[in-house]
Scaffold this motif. Structure first.
Motif, mmCIF file in Angstrom:
data_model
loop_
_atom_site.group_PDB
_atom_site.id
_atom_site.type_symbol
_atom_site.label_atom_id
_atom_site.label_comp_id
_atom_site.label_asym_id
_atom_site.label_seq_id
_atom_site.Cartn_x
_atom_site.Cartn_y
_atom_site.Cartn_z
ATOM 1 N N LYS A 253 1.103 -1.056 -0.018
ATOM 2 C CA LYS A 253 0.213 0.263 0.084
ATOM 3 C C LYS A 253 1.003 1.435 -0.133
ATOM 4 C CE LYS A 253 -4.157 -2.346 0.342
ATOM 5 N NZ LYS A 253 -5.257 -2.496 -0.496
ATOM 6 N N LEU A 254 0.524 2.431 -0.540
ATOM 7 C CA LEU A 254 0.670 4.034 -0.320
ATOM 8 C C LEU A 254 0.968 4.311 1.030
ATOM 9 C CD1 LEU A 254 0.102 4.648 -3.860
ATOM 10 C CD2 LEU A 254 2.499 4.227 -2.735
ATOM 11 N N ILE A 255 1.511 5.177 2.020
ATOM 12 C CA ILE A 255 1.034 5.723 2.897
ATOM 13 C C ILE A 255 0.229 6.677 2.658
ATOM 14 C CG2 ILE A 255 3.058 6.848 5.183
ATOM 15 C CD1 ILE A 255 5.738 5.847 4.293
ATOM 16 N N VAL A 256 0.779 7.548 1.958
ATOM 17 C CA VAL A 256 0.081 8.421 1.714
ATOM 18 C C VAL A 256 -1.371 8.024 1.725
ATOM 19 C CG1 VAL A 256 1.366 10.086 0.914
ATOM 20 C CG2 VAL A 256 0.126 8.859 -0.523
ATOM 21 N N GLU A 257 -2.105 7.080 1.685
ATOM 22 C CA GLU A 257 -3.147 6.562 0.970
ATOM 23 C C GLU A 257 -3.942 6.586 2.530
ATOM 24 O OE1 GLU A 257 -5.488 4.547 -3.038
ATOM 25 O OE2 GLU A 257 -3.484 3.895 -2.017
ATOM 26 N N GLU A 258 -2.897 5.773 3.019
ATOM 27 C CA GLU A 258 -3.540 4.273 4.718
ATOM 28 C C GLU A 258 -3.105 5.660 5.434
ATOM 29 O OE1 GLU A 258 -4.967 1.309 4.326
ATOM 30 O OE2 GLU A 258 -4.889 2.083 2.683
ATOM 31 N N MET A 259 -2.370 6.134 5.359
ATOM 32 C CA MET A 259 -1.795 7.812 6.459
ATOM 33 C C MET A 259 -2.002 8.816 6.299
ATOM 34 S SD MET A 259 1.853 4.907 7.970
ATOM 35 C CE MET A 259 1.203 6.227 9.640
ATOM 36 N N PRO A 260 -3.284 9.830 5.738
ATOM 37 C CA PRO A 260 -2.997 10.727 5.210
ATOM 38 C C PRO A 260 -2.290 11.893 5.698
ATOM 39 C CG PRO A 260 -5.510 9.467 5.717
ATOM 40 C CD PRO A 260 -4.592 9.178 6.477
ATOM 41 N N GLU A 261 -1.945 11.718 6.919
ATOM 42 C CA GLU A 261 -0.942 12.738 7.221
ATOM 43 C C GLU A 261 -0.040 13.394 6.613
ATOM 44 O OE1 GLU A 261 -0.355 9.735 10.196
ATOM 45 O OE2 GLU A 261 -2.114 10.024 8.745
ATOM 46 N N TRP A 262 0.312 11.732 6.001
ATOM 47 C CA TRP A 262 1.524 11.984 5.625
ATOM 48 C C TRP A 262 1.944 12.882 3.875
ATOM 49 C CZ3 TRP A 262 6.805 10.635 5.879
ATOM 50 C CH2 TRP A 262 7.130 10.602 7.728
ATOM 51 N N ARG A 263 0.625 12.695 3.925
ATOM 52 C CA ARG A 263 0.502 13.944 2.180
ATOM 53 C C ARG A 263 1.218 14.643 2.123
ATOM 54 N NH1 ARG A 263 -2.947 12.547 -2.382
ATOM 55 N NH2 ARG A 263 -4.509 11.335 -1.088
ATOM 56 N N GLU A 264 0.336 15.385 3.110
ATOM 57 C CA GLU A 264 0.966 17.097 3.452
ATOM 58 C C GLU A 264 2.629 16.944 3.463
ATOM 59 O OE1 GLU A 264 1.132 21.078 2.783
ATOM 60 O OE2 GLU A 264 -0.614 19.456 2.995
ATOM 61 N N ARG A 265 3.489 16.088 4.129
ATOM 62 C CA ARG A 265 4.747 16.022 4.252
ATOM 63 C C ARG A 265 5.595 15.621 2.916
ATOM 64 N NH1 ARG A 265 7.062 13.169 9.001
ATOM 65 N NH2 ARG A 265 8.692 14.160 8.630
ATOM 66 N N PHE A 266 4.348 15.036 2.163
ATOM 67 C CA PHE A 266 5.598 14.918 0.911
ATOM 68 C C PHE A 266 5.005 15.552 -0.652
ATOM 69 C CE2 PHE A 266 5.114 10.359 1.784
ATOM 70 C CZ PHE A 266 6.607 10.188 1.357
ATOM 71 N N VAL A 267 4.466 16.540 0.184
ATOM 72 C CA VAL A 267 3.732 17.801 -1.063
ATOM 73 C C VAL A 267 5.032 18.721 -0.922
ATOM 74 C CG1 VAL A 267 1.732 19.394 -0.751
ATOM 75 C CG2 VAL A 267 1.147 17.110 -1.690
ATOM 76 N N GLU A 268 5.186 18.615 1.113
ATOM 77 C CA GLU A 268 5.890 19.435 1.419
ATOM 78 C C GLU A 268 7.660 19.924 0.704
ATOM 79 O OE1 GLU A 268 7.566 21.058 5.247
ATOM 80 O OE2 GLU A 268 6.311 19.810 5.676
ATOM 81 N N LEU A 269 7.516 18.320 0.861
ATOM 82 C CA LEU A 269 8.843 17.853 0.234
ATOM 83 C C LEU A 269 9.031 18.319 -0.958
ATOM 84 C CD1 LEU A 269 11.564 15.982 0.272
ATOM 85 C CD2 LEU A 269 10.348 14.267 -0.599
#
Length: 290
Positions: A253-269
């Motif tokens: 699975k994808l982290i940003v799907e299963e743990m939505p709080e990580w989506r913003e961190r990757f966008v920030e990256l």
């Protein structure tokens, strides 16, 4: 913009970063899996494959009836892909780099080209994310020609993320060359640091801006952090050793799907990468005007 995500060694989390970054950004992104010997980005992104193409590279075909055995083809080949032995010309396809030099120097026009299969390129998408990967033919010795073809198949209108092969040899250079940014992924272990140094030196030689993601950042020691500080390599994101992340990964699975709080961190990256690239381009423009 084209960014290549690389690592000095395998198993650092390069594909994890590539796939999650692509999914977090979404529309307008294209992910190229250039680890053609062992592509695995599709296991996590789960794209719908819409077409596949066989890929070939040209190799010499010698017409013995025209050949005078002058050895000029043998002399120009730096990879020893041809050998003139008596009244025969031996061709070693696995050594050929498809430069065409032998065909150009042959005074009798005795050399033409035929195709040798390298592997397959698969095209697909997940929602509005484009996806391309290469799968090298079993028994094929050289991956850079296929990597170059995967890159050539990309859409220049899209933001491109390249999942590079591990290591620092020719396949990695083929994946990093002519990109706008290299994101290095490592881990805070002695092996991680050793191979990060090799990868960072390769990027430095190529003259490409680079940044660092440290995976499993709370394990190991501080040596990687100190190295990044000394070498002025910005640490753009750290990923902790988290059982939840490991479980998500183990299920494909994808982290940003299963743990939505990580989506913003990757966008920030991505935002940090974009800032560095824009700053680097502005500096180049300033230098060229001097």
């Amino acid at each position: 913009m084209i960014i290549s995500i690389a690592s000095g060694k395998g198993g650092t989390g390069k594909t994890t970063v590539s796939t999650n970054l692509a999914f977090a950004l979404g529309k307008g992104v294209e992910l190229l899996d250039c680890d053609v010997e062992e592509p695995n980005a599709h296991l996590f992104l789960k794209p719908e494959i819409t077409r596949s193409e066989k890929v070939e590279t040209p190799i010499p075909l010698v017409d013995i009836s025209k050949c005078t055995f002058c050895k000029k083809c043998q002399e120009i080949c730096r990879f020893n892909a041809l050998a003139v032995v008596g009244d025969q010309v031996m061709v070693f396809p696995e050594l050929c780099h498809s430069c065409g030099g032998c065909m150009l120097v042959c005074p009798e026009g005795a050399i033409s080209e035929i195709g040798r299969e390298l592997g397959t390129i698969n095209f697909g998408h997940r929602d509005q994310i484009g996806f391309i990967n290469g799968v090298m033919r079993v028994g094929e010795a050289m991956s850079p020609p296929l990597i170059k073809q995967v890159r050539a198949a990309s859409d220049p209108e899209r933001f491109t993320i390249i999942d590079a092969p591990p290591g620092t040899s020719c396949p990695v250079i083929a994946a990093m060359l002519d990109t706008d940014f290299v994101l290095l992924v490592t881990e805070p272990t002695p092996f991680g640091l050793h191979d990060l140094k090799l990868a960072a030196e390769a990027v430095k030689v190529l003259g490409i801006p680079a940044g660092l993601v440290i995976n499993r950042a709370d394990l190991g020691n501080e040596a990687v952090f100190r190295y990044a500080e000394v070498e002025n390599i910005p640490i753009l994101m750290t990923i902790p050793f988290d059982r939840r992340i490991a479980e998500v990964y183990s299920r494909g699975k994808l982290i940003v799907e299963e743990m939505p709080e990580w989506r913003e961190r990757f966008v920030e990256l991505f935002s940090k990468i974009e800032t560095i690239v824009n700053r680097s381009k502005a500096q180049l423009c300033a230098n060229s005007s001097l």
